[in-house]
Design a protein around this motif. Structure first.
Motif, short mmCIF file in Angstrom:
data_model
loop_
_atom_site.label_atom_id
_atom_site.label_comp_id
_atom_site.label_asym_id
_atom_site.label_seq_id
_atom_site.Cartn_x
_atom_site.Cartn_y
_atom_site.Cartn_z
N ASP A 10 0.79 -1.07 0.13
CA ASP A 10 -0.12 -0.10 0.04
C ASP A 10 0.84 1.29 0.23
O ASP A 10 1.81 1.41 0.89
CB ASP A 10 -0.88 0.07 1.24
N MET A 11 0.46 2.12 -0.87
CA MET A 11 1.33 3.52 -1.03
C MET A 11 0.54 4.62 -0.60
O MET A 11 1.13 5.71 -0.69
CB MET A 11 1.88 3.65 -2.51
N LEU A 12 -0.75 4.30 -0.25
CA LEU A 12 -1.69 5.69 0.12
C LEU A 12 -1.76 6.01 1.41
O LEU A 12 -2.11 6.92 1.82
CB LEU A 12 -3.05 5.20 -0.60
N ASN A 13 -1.48 4.93 2.41
CA ASN A 13 -1.40 5.05 3.95
C ASN A 13 -0.43 5.10 4.49
O ASN A 13 -0.25 4.43 5.53
CB ASN A 13 -2.47 4.20 4.14
N PHE A 127 -12.66 13.22 9.81
CA PHE A 127 -12.60 13.66 8.42
C PHE A 127 -13.78 14.76 8.36
O PHE A 127 -14.97 14.55 8.70
CB PHE A 127 -12.84 12.60 7.40
N VAL A 128 -13.46 15.91 7.69
CA VAL A 128 -14.59 16.79 7.62
C VAL A 128 -15.16 16.91 6.08
O VAL A 128 -14.06 17.46 5.25
CB VAL A 128 -14.18 18.43 8.04
N LYS A 129 -16.15 16.60 5.55
CA LYS A 129 -16.41 16.55 4.12
C LYS A 129 -16.38 17.94 3.51
O LYS A 129 -15.76 17.98 2.31
CB LYS A 129 -17.73 15.94 4.01
N ALA A 130 -16.60 18.96 4.02
CA ALA A 130 -16.45 20.23 3.43
C ALA A 130 -15.09 20.78 3.12
O ALA A 130 -14.71 21.58 2.62
CB ALA A 130 -17.28 21.48 4.61
N ALA A 134 -8.59 16.22 -2.74
CA ALA A 134 -8.13 15.18 -3.34
C ALA A 134 -6.55 15.18 -3.54
O ALA A 134 -5.84 14.25 -3.51
CB ALA A 134 -8.57 14.62 -4.56
N LYS A 135 -6.17 16.64 -3.34
CA LYS A 135 -4.57 16.86 -3.46
C LYS A 135 -3.98 16.80 -2.47
O LYS A 135 -2.55 16.90 -2.19
CB LYS A 135 -4.51 18.02 -4.29
N LEU A 136 -4.30 16.56 -0.95
CA LEU A 136 -3.85 16.37 0.31
C LEU A 136 -3.14 15.07 0.21
O LEU A 136 -3.64 14.13 -0.19
CB LEU A 136 -4.72 16.66 1.27
N HIS A 137 -1.91 15.08 0.90
CA HIS A 137 -0.86 13.99 1.01
C HIS A 137 -1.42 13.38 2.13
O HIS A 137 -1.34 13.75 3.23
CB HIS A 137 0.29 14.43 0.63
N TRP A 138 -1.66 12.04 2.18
CA TRP A 138 -2.04 11.27 3.42
C TRP A 138 -3.16 11.72 4.33
O TRP A 138 -3.32 10.97 5.47
CB TRP A 138 -0.75 11.00 4.15
#
Length: 162
Positions: A10-13, A127-130, A134-138
């Motif tokens: 896994d490279m996303l977490n 996590f805050v939906k507002a 998607a560009k944030l890392h990790w």
């Protein structure tokens, strides 16, 4: 403790190639969560000796950078003891590999838990939906922090991981 999955490469977490333990149980229930199927503390399957053996087998290859705890919330009150035990065993077996932990709790709320002293990076906050980007890392939303736990403990102030 119960879990939903063990993934590897896994490279996303977290940084590098990681093995991720996806635990069951989360009281935060954030709107827009990408894993709502993990909220139920009684969901998934029991984390038994066979699952533990599988986890440590997947952590063994040299190319695996470390273990990531996610979910659900690894720091759900019913998960804390088992996650701490696994972190302790992991650090004994693989002292040069890292632990990342994703939690909806703020660092200030969990800083005194034993698991924190064994963790290298904590991604904290609900996590805050507002605030999704998607560009944030990790991390999923701008309010969350990717915290370098070692430096934070050493300097006694929050240090973000680069």
């Amino acid at each position: 403790m119960r879990y939903h999955n063990i993934t590897t490469d896994d490279m996303l977490n977290g940084d590098g190639l990681r093995t991720v333990l996806w635990v069951a149980g989360c009281n935060h229930r954030c709107e827009g969560c990408h894993n709502p199927d993990t909220w139920d503390i009684d969901g998934g399957i029991p984390f038994d000796a066979e699952a533990e053996a599988e986890l440590f087998e997947k952590l063994a290859p040299d190319y695996i950078s470390g273990l990531t705890f996610s979910g659900g919330d690894p720091l759900h009150p019913q998960n804390r003891g088992e996650v701490t035990r696994l972190a302790r065993k992991f650090k004994e077996k693989f002292p040069d590999k890292t632990i990342w932990l994703y939690t909806g709790y703020l660092f200030e709320e969990i800083k005194d838990l034993e698991i924190v002293s064994m963790t290298d990076v904590i991604v904290d906050g609900e996590f805050v939906k507002a605030q999704f980007d998607a560009k944030l890392h990790w991390k999923g939303s701008a309010n969350q922090r990717v915290i370098d736990v070692r430096e934070t403990i050493r300097l006694k102030k929050i240090v973000l991981f680069d």
